[in-house]
Scaffold this motif. Structure first.
Motif: not given
Length: 492
Positions: A327-339
């Protein structure tokens, strides 16, 4: 539900399956039919027309003059009938011999050989009779009748006299052949039978076309149409996304191309999902999954969430595919911290959840994998999180791992959220789809609907009333539907 509409379990094939197979490969079936018809017509119309003339002889037994008394006559007649029957069986081969055919060639002055003439002459004995039918095939109807009559006469001579002579002394033959039907020139050719051949070709072509279509369908291991999926999964098709590069961008098409056909496809899916969601607890939580990887479930998830946000709903998009976060790649956002960090209480929701595009659109990336994903997603903390966000948001979209990778989607759906199954046309394996269908059926999980991916884009029709554009207005939400004038203005 009718038997023809029941979910296929892989143990049998219904008539509906056969019909769908032929319908999917109707072009193959039609091409096969055309090939068969062309071959039959080529064979029929390139053959030289043949005329058939038939003469008929009657075989009788010559009674012995010495016989006397009713008992003796009865025995003699019985033995004579048996003798004639045994003799008649040799006539089909006898008429093809040189002793019968060479006189025919000499009498009629034919420019042929005994072997060639034998190929066009046949003899038969109708069952239960003492008759001998002699048929001759020839392009010339008059010549066919002449040959048939000549063969009959020469066969009669051979049987009644010549073959029974012994060193010049003639012996009376016990068999007497009499020509009872002369051969006449036929009015029309007997072969080729155009109507019969075309009828056979048509029936053969249809049957062969169906067989080829069925074989092609059996050899095709992937779903190609909506019906392939609905035959396995008993759920309505809520929307279809076409195969287009617009979906491969780093932002949803509603943001990047709000006036495009692709954006309307997503909006249509959003509307249909809104209509089918039941009014039950957690029904606003939509779990998105697919049978296998590369079927476009993440692309659909981010676009569907964006469509809900565009509509003014408060939306949370959760990336629960912690094995392969996308999801983070598809939206171009930072995804290191999450669920994963939020569930394990290492960060607060304020730090884990990000705002995207609009104030009412929030995203919870997967974060880094720190423990067994199954344990993490089946934990009480995860269930509690789902219940909390279901109350805080209008819609919650959860992107999960494919069913063949893990049954996380089934675990979520079992607790109350609705399951949306994505199928990639030309990608989804039929065998894996059936396995997914059986697993969902075993768990008593009924998907709320199906979403098709990678469909072929329909060509715009001439004279259409609407068109799609790529331009957006100042607010980025300009609609692309404009009316096209279909009639000329009337003169005053």
């Amino acid at each position: 539900m009718d038997e023809a509409e029941q979910v296929q379990d892989g143990n049998g094939v219904t008539i509906l399956d056969l019909f769908n197979a032929v319908r999917k490969h109707v072009i193959t079936a039609v091409v096969t039919l055309v090939i068969v018809m062309v071959a039959i017509c080529a064979y029929t119309f390139t053959r030289t027309p043949q005329c058939t003339a038939t003469s008929e002889l009657l075989a009788t037994y010559r009674s012995s003059a010495a016989a006397s008394g009713a008992s003796s006559n009865a025995v003699e007649l019985s033995s004579g009938a048996n003798y004639i029957n045994s003799q008649i069986q040799t006539y089909p081969q006898l008429i093809k011999t040189e002793s019968v055919l060479q006189p025919v060639i000499d009498d009629l002055g034919l420019d042929t050989t005994v072997k060639e003439l034998a190929a066009s002459v046949t003899a038969s004995n109708p069952d239960g009779t003492m008759l001998v039918d002699i048929s001759v095939n020839d392009p010339d109807p008059k010549q066919a009748s002449s040959i048939a009559n000549s063969v009959a006469e020469n066969l009669r001579k051979q049987v009644t006299s010549t073959i029974y002579s012994d060193e010049g002394d003639k012996i009376i033959s016990p068999v007497n052949l009499t020509v009872v039907q002369q051969a006449y020139a036929p009015a029309s050719p007997s072969s080729p039978n155009v109507k019969l051949n075309i009828a056979i070709g048509l029936v053969s072509g249809i049957v062969l076309g169906i067989v080829v279509a069925l074989i092609k369908d059996l050899l095709d291991t992937r779903v190609r149409r909506d019906s392939d999926v609905t035959a396995v999964i008993d759920a309505p098709v809520l929307g279809s996304l076409s195969r287009n590069e617009a979906y491969a961008g780093t932002s949803p098409v509603i943001i990047s191309r709000p006036a495009s056909r692709e954006a309307e496809e997503i909006r249509r899916l959003r509307t249909n999902v809104m209509f089918v969601l039941p009014d039950e607890p957690l029904s606003n939580v939509i779990v998105v999954t697919s049978t296998g990887p590369s079927e476009g479930k993440t692309t659909l998830s981010v676009n569907l969430a964006t469509a809900f946000a565009e509509n003014g709903s408060k939306v949370l998009l959760i990336d629960a595919d912690v094995r392969n976060p996308s999801v983070s790649k598809a939206l171009g956002i930072e995804g290191a911290v999450g669920l994963t960090h939020l569930i394990t209480n290492r960060v607060s929701s304020h730090d884990a959840i990000q705002r995207y595009w609009k104030p009412n659109f929030h995203v919870l990336p997967a974060g880094k994998q720190t423990m067994n994903p199954s344990i993490l997603l089946n934990s009480r903390a995860m269930k509690a999180l789902v219940e909390q966000v279901a109350e805080a948001y209008d819609y919650v979209i959860i992107d999960t791992a494919p069913m063949q990778v893990a049954n996380d989607a089934a675990v979520f759906a079992k607790e109350g959220p609705e399951l949306l199954l994505v199928a990639g046309l030309g990608v989804t394996e039929k065998k894996l789809l059936r396995q997914t269908g059986r697993e969902l059926s075993t768990l008593s999980i009924d998907p709320v609907g199906l979403a098709m991916n990678y469909g072929e884009m329909e060509k715009p029709q001439k004279g259409g009333y609407y068109y799609y554009g790529d331009e957006s207005d100042d607010n980025g939400r300009k609609r692309q539907i404009q009316h096209k004038k279909s009639e000329k203005m009337k003169k005053d």
